[in-house]
Write a protein that holds these residues in place. Structure first.
Motif, PDB file in Angstrom:
ATOM      1  N   SER A 110       0.807  -1.021  -0.031  1.00  0.00           N
ATOM      2  CA  SER A 110      -0.031  -0.074  -0.037  1.00  0.00           C
ATOM      3  C   SER A 110       0.967   1.397   0.114  1.00  0.00           C
ATOM      4  N   LEU A 111       0.401   2.454  -0.743  1.00  0.00           N
ATOM      5  CA  LEU A 111       0.984   3.646  -0.435  1.00  0.00           C
ATOM      6  C   LEU A 111       1.183   3.963   0.925  1.00  0.00           C
ATOM      7  N   ASP A 112       0.274   3.837   1.766  1.00  0.00           N
ATOM      8  CA  ASP A 112       0.392   4.253   3.107  1.00  0.00           C
ATOM      9  C   ASP A 112       1.561   3.678   3.782  1.00  0.00           C
ATOM     10  N   GLU A 113       1.998   2.236   3.461  1.00  0.00           N
ATOM     11  CA  GLU A 113       3.196   1.651   3.885  1.00  0.00           C
ATOM     12  C   GLU A 113       4.224   2.034   3.312  1.00  0.00           C
ATOM     13  N   VAL A 114       4.248   2.550   2.105  1.00  0.00           N
ATOM     14  CA  VAL A 114       5.458   3.021   1.529  1.00  0.00           C
ATOM     15  C   VAL A 114       5.842   4.258   2.540  1.00  0.00           C
ATOM     16  N   ARG A 115       4.964   5.178   2.548  1.00  0.00           N
ATOM     17  CA  ARG A 115       5.178   6.507   3.442  1.00  0.00           C
ATOM     18  C   ARG A 115       5.538   6.190   4.828  1.00  0.00           C
ATOM     19  N   ARG A 116       5.025   5.271   5.425  1.00  0.00           N
ATOM     20  CA  ARG A 116       5.249   4.796   6.735  1.00  0.00           C
ATOM     21  C   ARG A 116       6.748   4.336   7.015  1.00  0.00           C
ATOM     22  N   LEU A 117       7.214   3.635   5.896  1.00  0.00           N
ATOM     23  CA  LEU A 117       8.825   2.862   5.964  1.00  0.00           C
ATOM     24  C   LEU A 117       9.624   3.889   5.373  1.00  0.00           C
ATOM     25  N   ALA A 118       9.237   4.824   4.870  1.00  0.00           N
ATOM     26  CA  ALA A 118      10.330   5.952   3.942  1.00  0.00           C
ATOM     27  C   ALA A 118      11.749   6.180   5.001  1.00  0.00           C
ATOM     28  N   GLY A 119      12.690   5.790   4.157  1.00  0.00           N
ATOM     29  CA  GLY A 119      13.935   5.977   4.905  1.00  0.00           C
ATOM     30  C   GLY A 119      14.390   4.677   5.741  1.00  0.00           C
ATOM     31  N   ASP A 120      13.470   3.888   6.194  1.00  0.00           N
ATOM     32  CA  ASP A 120      13.809   2.757   6.826  1.00  0.00           C
ATOM     33  C   ASP A 120      14.171   1.376   6.098  1.00  0.00           C
ATOM     34  N   PRO A 121      15.127   0.824   6.564  1.00  0.00           N
ATOM     35  CA  PRO A 121      15.877  -0.401   5.791  1.00  0.00           C
ATOM     36  C   PRO A 121      14.813  -1.489   5.496  1.00  0.00           C
ATOM     37  N   ALA A 122      13.682  -1.482   6.270  1.00  0.00           N
ATOM     38  CA  ALA A 122      12.648  -2.442   6.052  1.00  0.00           C
ATOM     39  C   ALA A 122      12.136  -2.153   4.698  1.00  0.00           C
ATOM     40  N   LEU A 123      12.014  -0.923   4.276  1.00  0.00           N
ATOM     41  CA  LEU A 123      11.192  -0.823   2.824  1.00  0.00           C
ATOM     42  C   LEU A 123      12.209  -1.453   1.866  1.00  0.00           C
ATOM     43  N   ASP A 124      13.324  -1.460   1.926  1.00  0.00           N
ATOM     44  CA  ASP A 124      14.415  -2.072   1.015  1.00  0.00           C
ATOM     45  C   ASP A 124      14.198  -3.680   0.666  1.00  0.00           C
ATOM     46  N   GLU A 125      13.554  -4.165   1.908  1.00  0.00           N
ATOM     47  CA  GLU A 125      13.376  -5.658   1.854  1.00  0.00           C
ATOM     48  C   GLU A 125      12.070  -5.887   1.094  1.00  0.00           C
ATOM     49  N   LEU A 126      11.303  -5.171   0.840  1.00  0.00           N
ATOM     50  CA  LEU A 126       9.972  -5.159   0.050  1.00  0.00           C
ATOM     51  C   LEU A 126      10.417  -5.221  -1.402  1.00  0.00           C
ATOM     52  N   LEU A 127      11.497  -4.524  -1.916  1.00  0.00           N
ATOM     53  CA  LEU A 127      11.850  -4.722  -3.348  1.00  0.00           C
ATOM     54  C   LEU A 127      11.970  -6.208  -3.758  1.00  0.00           C
ATOM     55  N   LEU A 128      11.358  -6.211  -4.938  1.00  0.00           N
ATOM     56  CA  LEU A 128      11.630  -7.528  -5.585  1.00  0.00           C
ATOM     57  C   LEU A 128      12.946  -7.362  -6.917  1.00  0.00           C
ATOM     58  N   PRO A 129      13.636  -8.351  -6.986  1.00  0.00           N
ATOM     59  CA  PRO A 129      15.038  -8.031  -8.021  1.00  0.00           C
ATOM     60  C   PRO A 129      14.494  -7.563  -9.305  1.00  0.00           C
ATOM     61  N   LEU A 130      15.562  -6.996 -10.065  1.00  0.00           N
ATOM     62  CA  LEU A 130      15.129  -6.454 -11.228  1.00  0.00           C
ATOM     63  C   LEU A 130      14.675  -7.450 -12.321  1.00  0.00           C
ATOM     64  N   GLU A 131      15.247  -8.658 -12.143  1.00  0.00           N
ATOM     65  CA  GLU A 131      15.090  -9.635 -13.086  1.00  0.00           C
ATOM     66  C   GLU A 131      13.835 -10.251 -13.202  1.00  0.00           C
ATOM     67  N   VAL A 132      13.153  -9.869 -12.280  1.00  0.00           N
ATOM     68  CA  VAL A 132      11.609 -10.176 -12.223  1.00  0.00           C
ATOM     69  C   VAL A 132      10.741  -9.774 -13.133  1.00  0.00           C
ATOM     70  N   GLY A 133      11.235  -8.398 -13.738  1.00  0.00           N
ATOM     71  CA  GLY A 133      10.813  -7.722 -14.782  1.00  0.00           C
ATOM     72  C   GLY A 133      11.021  -8.396 -16.599  1.00  0.00           C
ATOM     73  N   LEU A 134      12.105  -9.469 -16.375  1.00  0.00           N
ATOM     74  CA  LEU A 134      12.324 -10.151 -17.375  1.00  0.00           C
ATOM     75  C   LEU A 134      11.671 -11.586 -17.680  1.00  0.00           C
ATOM     76  N   ALA A 135      10.710 -11.628 -16.702  1.00  0.00           N
ATOM     77  CA  ALA A 135      10.304 -13.065 -16.614  1.00  0.00           C
ATOM     78  C   ALA A 135       9.604 -13.600 -17.629  1.00  0.00           C
ATOM     79  N   ASP A 136       9.250 -12.824 -18.767  1.00  0.00           N
ATOM     80  CA  ASP A 136       8.635 -13.436 -20.240  1.00  0.00           C
ATOM     81  C   ASP A 136       9.940 -13.530 -21.238  1.00  0.00           C
ATOM     82  N   LEU A 137      10.859 -13.326 -20.950  1.00  0.00           N
ATOM     83  CA  LEU A 137      12.231 -13.727 -21.594  1.00  0.00           C
ATOM     84  C   LEU A 137      12.950 -15.092 -21.254  1.00  0.00           C
TER      85      LEU A 137
END
Length: 302
Positions: free
Chosen positions: A216-243
């Motif tokens: 949620s956007l509220d969660e993004v705002r709440r975790l701004a600047g917190d290392p816990a936000l980085d843990e929510l990132l998916l790796p860039l290669e997920v965007g290449l799943a169809d290749l």
């Protein structure tokens, strides 16, 4: 001398469950600031009042945006019958009305004409360009906007609920460039009752699912600047799943990163296929597979 961008060199995907209200660009800016990222973009605009999957790419993941934008997508949306608006959604002005209301069977029969390869005229209030200018700008200025029909592949279009005689809930799976608002408008015309989109939600887009991946956007705002936000990132290669993925040889890494063709190990890949190369689990490049070599078009900085 070029200005250096401020922020962190951070890469990956954040799948935002976009709320109704903000524009897609506004959501991207919130995410970029929350991560203090140098670079951010999104894979496929959602109208301000639409909700659901807005896949935001950070850093090197922005190079994979086209592959998500081109992927199949699924939407759940509510059509209101009896009125047509100038924007083809509930935010616009009513331009036509009808007292007619379709039966469930009539809706199901009509939906079959919107499946497969179809031609679709985008809404006048859309981002399509006319002589370099956005159609919505001309429409807002009161100009008559005429847009050419465009091809669209619709995999599936189903009636999933009928809350009242005045509305119906539909689910659509389609390819790149589909306008749900245009589907609602054209369905209403075919049924003779007119119609527009009342609510719209993108359920999934390519590899990204709102239930499994959405934040949620509220969660993004709440975790701004917190290392816990980085843990929510998916790796860039997920965007290449169809290749298809090929494995880069150690001696090929340097050549690929310099934009030169290099040998890789491939499985079921044909000449001319677009593929991505990895080395020790990390993406190195995207390009065309030619005679046992990858000819890179995009290179990832690690």
């Amino acid at each position: 001398m070029a200005r250096r961008r401020k922020g962190r060199d951070i890469s990956g995907w954040l799948v935002v469950d976009k709320p109704a209200g903000p524009t897609s660009t506004h959501v991207v800016n919130i995410v970029r600031r929350a991560f203090d990222a140098k670079k951010a973009g999104h894979a496929g605009t959602l109208d301000p009042e639409a909700t659901g999957v807005l896949a935001v790419a950070l850093g090197e993941a922005t190079k994979t945006v086209p592959y998500v934008t081109d992927a199949m997508k699924a939407y759940s949306f509510t059509v209101t019958f009896g009125t047509e608006t100038n924007t083809d959604d509930a935010e616009g002005e009513v331009v036509k009305t009808s007292d007619s209301r379709p039966t469930d069977d009539e809706i199901k029969d009509a939906l079959s004409g919107f499946v497969g390869d179809i031609m679709q005229v985008p809404p006048a209030f859309s981002a399509v360009k006319i002589d370099g200018e956005r159609a919505y700008k001309r429409a807002r200025d009161g100009e008559e906007v005429e847009l050419a029909a465009r091809p669209l592949w619709v995999e599936e279009l189903l009636l999933t609920d009928r809350p009242s005689p005045d509305s119906a809930v539909l689910e659509m799976t389609c390819g790149k460039g589909g306008y749900v608002r245009a589907i609602a408008r054209d369905l209403g015309r075919v049924l003779g009752c007119l119609g527009h989109v009342k609510e719209l939600r993108r359920v999934w887009s390519g590899p990204f699912d709102v239930v499994e991946d959405g934040v949620s956007l509220d969660e993004v705002r709440r975790l701004a600047g917190d290392p816990a936000l980085d843990e929510l990132l998916l790796p860039l290669e997920v965007g290449l799943a169809d290749l298809p993925e090929v494995r880069c040889l150690a001696e090929s890494v340097g050549r690929l990163k310099n934009g030169n063709p290099a040998a890789c190990i491939a499985g079921d890949v044909e000449y001319g296929d677009e593929v991505w190369a990895s080395f020790e689990g990390k993406p190195i490049a995207v390009g065309r597979w030619k005679g046992g070599e990858l000819h890179p078009s995009r290179v990832f900085v690690s």
